[in-house]
Design a protein around this motif. Structure first.
Motif, PDB file in Angstrom:
ATOM      1  N   LEU A 204      57.675  81.982  23.201  1.00 39.64           N
ATOM      2  CA  LEU A 204      58.164  80.664  22.769  1.00 39.64           C
ATOM      3  C   LEU A 204      59.641  80.488  23.114  1.00 39.64           C
ATOM      4  CD1 LEU A 204      56.402  80.494  19.293  1.00 39.64           C
ATOM      5  CD2 LEU A 204      55.954  78.973  21.211  1.00 39.64           C
ATOM      6  N   LYS A 205      60.415  81.549  22.896  1.00 40.36           N
ATOM      7  CA  LYS A 205      61.855  81.491  23.205  1.00 40.36           C
ATOM      8  C   LYS A 205      62.080  81.273  24.693  1.00 40.36           C
ATOM      9  CE  LYS A 205      64.274  84.314  19.847  1.00 40.36           C
ATOM     10  NZ  LYS A 205      64.563  85.703  19.529  1.00 40.36           N
ATOM     11  N   GLY A 209      62.502  74.267  26.141  1.00 36.53           N
ATOM     12  CA  GLY A 209      63.206  73.297  26.983  1.00 36.53           C
ATOM     13  C   GLY A 209      62.724  73.222  28.421  1.00 36.53           C
ATOM     14  N   ASP A 210      61.682  73.959  28.786  1.00 35.32           N
ATOM     15  CA  ASP A 210      61.182  73.883  30.166  1.00 35.32           C
ATOM     16  C   ASP A 210      60.550  72.516  30.425  1.00 35.32           C
ATOM     17  OD1 ASP A 210      60.539  75.810  32.610  1.00 35.32           O
ATOM     18  OD2 ASP A 210      58.830  74.455  32.339  1.00 35.32           O
ATOM     19  N   ALA A 211      60.748  72.027  31.643  1.00 32.10           N
ATOM     20  CA  ALA A 211      60.262  70.679  31.962  1.00 32.10           C
ATOM     21  C   ALA A 211      58.735  70.614  32.030  1.00 32.10           C
ATOM     22  CB  ALA A 211      60.859  70.213  33.278  1.00 32.10           C
ATOM     23  N   LEU A 212      58.080  71.714  32.396  1.00 32.25           N
ATOM     24  CA  LEU A 212      56.620  71.677  32.586  1.00 32.25           C
ATOM     25  C   LEU A 212      55.829  72.448  31.534  1.00 32.25           C
ATOM     26  CD1 LEU A 212      56.320  72.211  36.471  1.00 32.25           C
ATOM     27  CD2 LEU A 212      55.844  70.101  35.224  1.00 32.25           C
ATOM     28  N   ILE A 213      56.410  73.498  31.020  1.00 33.86           N
ATOM     29  CA  ILE A 213      55.637  74.404  30.156  1.00 33.86           C
ATOM     30  C   ILE A 213      55.990  74.226  28.686  1.00 33.86           C
ATOM     31  CG2 ILE A 213      55.097  76.835  29.669  1.00 33.86           C
ATOM     32  CD1 ILE A 213      54.205  75.818  32.498  1.00 33.86           C
ATOM     33  N   HIS A 214      54.962  73.985  27.876  1.00 32.75           N
ATOM     34  CA  HIS A 214      55.127  73.965  26.426  1.00 32.75           C
ATOM     35  C   HIS A 214      54.377  75.186  25.888  1.00 32.75           C
ATOM     36  CE1 HIS A 214      56.582  69.716  26.214  1.00 32.75           C
ATOM     37  NE2 HIS A 214      55.944  69.664  27.362  1.00 32.75           N
ATOM     38  N   LYS A 239      58.829  76.928  13.621  1.00 34.34           N
ATOM     39  CA  LYS A 239      60.182  77.430  13.911  1.00 34.34           C
ATOM     40  C   LYS A 239      60.639  76.977  15.306  1.00 34.34           C
ATOM     41  CE  LYS A 239      62.762  81.791  14.176  1.00 34.34           C
ATOM     42  NZ  LYS A 239      62.640  83.262  14.147  1.00 34.34           N
ATOM     43  N   TYR A 240      59.716  76.952  16.254  1.00 37.28           N
ATOM     44  CA  TYR A 240      60.087  76.604  17.638  1.00 37.28           C
ATOM     45  C   TYR A 240      59.630  75.192  18.034  1.00 37.28           C
ATOM     46  CZ  TYR A 240      61.676  81.359  18.145  1.00 37.28           C
ATOM     47  OH  TYR A 240      62.381  82.529  17.996  1.00 37.28           O
ATOM     48  N   HIS A 241      59.265  74.380  17.045  1.00 34.05           N
ATOM     49  CA  HIS A 241      58.799  73.015  17.300  1.00 34.05           C
ATOM     50  C   HIS A 241      57.714  72.992  18.367  1.00 34.05           C
ATOM     51  CE1 HIS A 241      62.119  71.785  14.826  1.00 34.05           C
ATOM     52  NE2 HIS A 241      62.936  72.498  15.570  1.00 34.05           N
ATOM     53  N   ALA A 242      56.801  73.931  18.252  1.00 35.02           N
ATOM     54  CA  ALA A 242      55.702  74.047  19.221  1.00 35.02           C
ATOM     55  C   ALA A 242      54.410  73.553  18.578  1.00 35.02           C
ATOM     56  CB  ALA A 242      55.538  75.508  19.621  1.00 35.02           C
ATOM     57  N   PRO A 243      53.461  73.145  19.400  1.00 35.99           N
ATOM     58  CA  PRO A 243      52.141  72.808  18.831  1.00 35.99           C
ATOM     59  C   PRO A 243      51.396  74.081  18.429  1.00 35.99           C
ATOM     60  CG  PRO A 243      52.126  72.534  21.202  1.00 35.99           C
ATOM     61  CD  PRO A 243      53.516  72.927  20.835  1.00 35.99           C
TER      62      PRO A 243
END
Ligand SMILES: [Zn+2]
Length: 472
Positions: A204-205, A209-214, A239-243
């Protein structure tokens, strides 16, 4: 005199406006752009679902800056490159909301068996003996080639070694919501929950901020993960604002066991342990009753319908019309590609989603062509919580678009565009694919993947996987 002054003021005012207007036109005429997709029939999937004939899409860097009538738009922009899209449909790239891409290398390994036999007799042993980082890389490359060829520009994945999936997805120029699997038994990559947590946090870290990869955590399901595993994965996602990607209510047994163990449905159980929220992307949602649907809508959970998989595993039919009526964002996924599909052709899912709903309800009005095209584009984006980024062709959105040719026998005549996309056009009609302003396929030629090499490697894996399972 008063009238005269008013007239003078009005004249001055309109002159000022005219000057401003001319200045604006002048300024606009000098607007630079990188790419113009010129003169196609643009199926925008914007809020009014506008379809624009002889229209152009203007792209600067990775973003759409203008969509509109060709002459008007092209008078305002000067692009480094313009491609002629006349005679084609220009659509937002399709969103494959649920799959397991490295499993392409297990495509067709063993089918027409029960899910239980498939998992325990074939797939788990095959994974234990064959899946490593190298396997995952080749599987992802093969899947990227197949998906780009069917017009998929974004996909959501759940597998192991997901960091390698992310690197290969980025190398292929595709957009991905990529979930590292949490599961309560030793996986091919991480052998304990502590290892899964550490790996996923690094993952996750790395991609922040990557343009293509979440990057995302992906607890497999409530039937393979404890409450603690699911909650830990969810905490990490927040924590990482990830889905958070998960299989939800995909089997009748899962639903019955949940009722028995927790006294509630899988959806209600997830709510009770605090993970049912707007970050969740729930694959399948087959056994969801009215109360569940209300909860999914309230918590703004994204759901992904996988018609091929539901039919092939005979798991049941997701109540898609009811979910849409409840206000839930429902996208489409291929699942698979092994054992439950066996391909990554999202156009097939568009077609099947409508037909499966119709036959289940014995009602041809159950789900129409426009609805299933929405599910493959803007609703798919909403299901992944990415509707601000992708899913429609509008200024400010990422430049993910596809050109579909209309010159094959199956493409003519065309009375209704949505009907044609849903029921007549095929993945092989997708000619050109742009992701984030970059061509990844042009006139059916893949530009980011060494396709012959990937195909040769997949055939090599067929031999080694067969040998590992004593099939050869
Ligand atoms: Zn799945």
């Amino acid at each position: 005199m008063g009238k005269f002054m008013t007239a003078v003021r009005a004249a001055t005012w309109s002159l000022g406006i005219s000057i401003l207007f001319c200045m604006e036109l002048f300024a606009q005429s000098t607007n630079p752009a990188d790419l113009i997709i010129s003169g196609g029939t643009v199926v925008t999937m914007d809020a009014s679902r506008s379809i624009q004939q002889n229209a152009s899409v203007v792209i600067q860097n990775d973003t759409i800056v203008a969509v509109g009538p060709r002459a008007e738009v092209e008078s305002r922009y000067k692009a480094k490159q313009t491609i002629d899209a006349s005679g084609t449909l220009v659509l937002p790239g399709f969103v494959n909301g649920h799959t397991h891409v490295p499993m392409t290398l297990f495509r067709g390994l063993h089918d027409d068996v029960t899910l239980n036999d498939w998992l325990y007799k074939y797939i788990f042993p095959a994974e234990a003996k064959n899946v490593n980082e190298e396997f995952v890389r080749w599987g992802t490359r093969l899947a990227a080639a197949e998906q780009i060829r069917s017009g998929v520009t974004t996909f959501a994945d759940m597998y192991y070694f997901e960091d390698a999936v992310a690197e290969e997805t980025k190398a292929a120029g595709m957009r991905g919501v990529l979930g590292e699997t949490f599961i309560d038994f030793p996986a091919p990559d991480n052998k304990s929950e502590a290892e899964m947590l550490a790996y996923t946090e690094r993952f996750l870290k790395k991609w922040q901020g990557d343009a293509l990869i979440h990057a995302a955590p992906a607890p497999h399901s409530i039937y393979t993960c404890s409450k603690k595993t699911i909650q830990d994965a969810s905490t990490l996602a927040r924590k990482y604002h990830a889905p958070l990607l998960m299989h939800v209510s995909e089997m009748k047994k899962e639903w019955a066991d949940s009722k028995k163990q927790h006294g509630m449905s899988p959806v209600q159980y997830l709510d009770s342990i605090g993970v049912l929220d707007q970050d969740l992307v729930a694959a399948h949602c087959i056994f969801v009753d009215e109360a569940d649907r209300k909860l999914l809508a309230q918590r703004r959970v994204g759901c992904v319908h996988n018609p091929s998989s539901n039919m092939m595993i005979a798991s049941g039919v997701s109540p898609v019309p009811e979910m849409r009526a409840a206000g839930i964002a429902v996208g489409l996924g291929t699942d698979g590609p092994a054992g439950s599909n066996n391909d990554l052709d999202l156009m097939e899912e568009i077609d099947l989603a409508a037909k499966l709903a119709k036959i289940t309800k014995l009602d041809p009005l159950a789900l129409n062509a426009k609805a299933v095209v929405e599910m493959a584009t803007i609703d798919g984006a909403r299901a992944l919580h990415m509707e601000k980024e992708i899913g429609s062709l509008e200024p400010g959105k990422k430049a993910d678009l596809i050109l579909i040719g209309l010159d094959e026998p199956n493409a003519v005549p065309m009375y209704d565009i949505y009907v044609q996309i849903a029921y007549s056009l095929k993945a092989s009609d997708v000619k050109t694919v742009v992701i984030g302003g970059r061509f990844v396929m042009r006139d059916r030629k893949l530009l980011t993947i060494d396709e012959p090499r990937v195909l040769a490697k997949a055939r090599e894996y067929q031999k080694s996987v067969s040998v590992s399972l004593g099939m050869q």
